[in-house]
Design an enzyme around this catalytic site. Structure first.
Site, PDB file in Angstrom:
ATOM      1  N   ASP A  59       7.063   2.184   3.300  1.00 12.50           N
ATOM      2  CA  ASP A  59       6.504   2.776   2.081  1.00 12.50           C
ATOM      3  C   ASP A  59       6.617   4.295   2.091  1.00 12.50           C
ATOM      4  O   ASP A  59       7.088   4.896   1.130  1.00 12.50           O
ATOM      5  CB  ASP A  59       5.032   2.370   1.918  1.00 12.50           C
ATOM      6  CG  ASP A  59       4.433   2.995   0.667  1.00 12.50           C
ATOM      7  OD1 ASP A  59       4.495   2.375  -0.394  1.00 12.50           O
ATOM      8  OD2 ASP A  59       3.933   4.135   0.756  1.00 12.50           O
ATOM      9  N   PHE A 106       2.461   0.047  -1.179  1.00  7.63           N
ATOM     10  CA  PHE A 106       1.500   0.379  -2.224  1.00  7.63           C
ATOM     11  C   PHE A 106       2.252   0.451  -3.546  1.00  7.63           C
ATOM     12  O   PHE A 106       3.050   1.365  -3.765  1.00  7.63           O
ATOM     13  CB  PHE A 106       0.811   1.708  -1.882  1.00  7.63           C
ATOM     14  CG  PHE A 106       0.549   1.792  -0.398  1.00  7.63           C
ATOM     15  CD1 PHE A 106      -0.230   0.805   0.209  1.00  7.63           C
ATOM     16  CD2 PHE A 106       1.137   2.758   0.397  1.00  7.63           C
ATOM     17  CE1 PHE A 106      -0.430   0.805   1.574  1.00  7.63           C
ATOM     18  CE2 PHE A 106       0.944   2.764   1.766  1.00  7.63           C
ATOM     19  CZ  PHE A 106       0.166   1.792   2.350  1.00  7.63           C
ATOM     20  N   ASP A 111       3.112   1.397  -6.669  1.00  6.87           N
ATOM     21  CA  ASP A 111       2.827   2.519  -7.579  1.00  6.87           C
ATOM     22  C   ASP A 111       3.963   2.619  -8.602  1.00  6.87           C
ATOM     23  O   ASP A 111       4.664   1.649  -8.856  1.00  6.87           O
ATOM     24  CB  ASP A 111       2.677   3.824  -6.772  1.00  6.87           C
ATOM     25  CG  ASP A 111       3.996   4.252  -6.159  1.00  6.87           C
ATOM     26  OD1 ASP A 111       4.895   3.410  -5.992  1.00  6.87           O
ATOM     27  OD2 ASP A 111       4.149   5.447  -5.860  1.00  6.87           O
TER      28      ASP A 111
END
Ligand SMILES: Nc1nc2c(c(CN[C@H]3C=C[C@H](O)[C@@H]3O)cn2[C@@H]2O[C@H](COP(=O)(O)O)[C@@H](O)[C@H]2O)c(=O)[nH]1
Length: 306
Positions: A283, A213, A215
């Site tokens: 992750d 993800f 970010d």
């Protein structure tokens, strides 16, 4: 998620502000050997869980708001997760679809017990409305119906979420090409998988398809590990806490190269050990390292996507 993988690789092949250092990947893989440090989902103990549809509603609301905490230096993801948990424990109807459509900034703040306006508060409220309205229109108000209709496919869930809820369409145009990162849509699938431990609402036969993800924490951790290298100009911008524009080449490269680097890490682990690790597992390990490192300097972009 092929789109995320393919378009991230497209960016990484052309990037100039951020580069992937293959020897850095080799080093990390050598250090962790075959066993990626196992980090439990909810290692912080801050999420709501009751093993039922209300948990799905909670996670969907959480990931609707799971972006851009840094403009308030005291606010972080934990405040959101635990604030929403407490609100739900106090009032089981707090995330009902009709109520999601009615929140205004001050009420959302009150719900989270946050003493001042939240970063991008108007957008947060707008996204809650969008979610409430669309859930009501197409899913009888319940995020669990959305998940039920995916036939245990995380890929289908991401497709459905991005199709129905415009706020989840995390994409940008880089050098004329559309790039998909789908951070909040993918993390919703991963959160279900983590919370329900791969069973019930969290059972996905294709969880291996999800990427990391993208970010603002993971790129900084990858840089610290020597996996990503930044240009001198980009490094100076981040160091000086200067904002990076949403959709700028720098921003897209930071995110796309992170996705691509972790996919490469995964391939190397498979090649060296025959072990299939999930991007989701990589992750959570990388992210947990990042959030436990107070000196970590991350890029700052005002974005509703992450
Ligand atoms: N790649 C990745 N990014 C993640 C998460 C999570 C939380 N996942 C939960 C699920 C299970 C775990 O137990 C976690 O609690 C948040 N973020 C992102 O971080 C940033 C917030 O940073 P800070 O301002 O320091 O709180 C912001 O962009 C936010 O969207 C993750 O897992 N992976």
């Amino acid at each position: 998620m092929d789109e995320v993988r393919a378009t991230s690789a497209w960016v990484a092949a052309r990037s100039s502000h951020v580069t992937i250092d293959h020897s850095g990947i080799e080093k990390v893989v050598e250090t962790v050997k075959t066993s990626i440090p196992k980090v439990e989902w909810d290692f912080e103990g801050i999420h709501y869980f009751d093993d039922g549809p209300l948990t799905v509603q909670y996670l969907f609301v959480l990931d609707t708001l799971n972006f851009c905490f840094w403009p308030d230096k005291d606010l972080n993801y934990d405040d959101l997760a635990s604030g929403l948990k407490e609100a739900l424990q106090n009032d089981k109807s707090v995330f009902d679809a009709d109520r999601l459509q009615k929140y205004a900034g001050p009420e959302l703040r009150k719900l989270l017990k946050w003493p001042r306006p939240l970063p991008l508060e108007d957008e947060r409220v707008r996204l809650l409305r969008e979610v409430g309205l669309e859930l009501e229109k197409n899913f009888e108000g319940k995020a669990s119906n959305l998940v039920d209709s995916c036939g245990k496919s995380a890929e289908k869930l991401v497709t459905l979420v991005t199709r129905h809820f415009p706020g989840f369409r995390d994409h940008s145009v880089y050098k004329g090409h559309q790039v998909f990162l789908y951070k909040r849509a993918q993390i919703f699938a991963a959160d279900l998988w983590g919370a329900f431990k791969g069973k019930g609402y969290g059972e996905f036969n294709d969880i291996g398809e999800i990427t990391i993800f993208a970010d603002y924490i993971v790129p900084a951790v990858l840089r610290q590990l020597g996996v990503l290298k930044y240009s001198a100009a980009l490094a100076a911008t981040i160091e000086a806490n200067v904002e990076i524009g949403s959709g700028s080449e720098e921003e897209v490269e930071l995110r796309a190269c992170s996705v691509c680097a972790v996919e490469k890490m995964r391939e190397l682990i498979l090649k060296k050990s025959g072990k299939q690790v999930l991007s989701v597992e990589l992750d959570i390990w990388l992210w947990s390292v990042g959030v436990q490192c107070p000196s970590l300097q991350h890029h700052r972009t005002l974005s509703i996507y992450y």
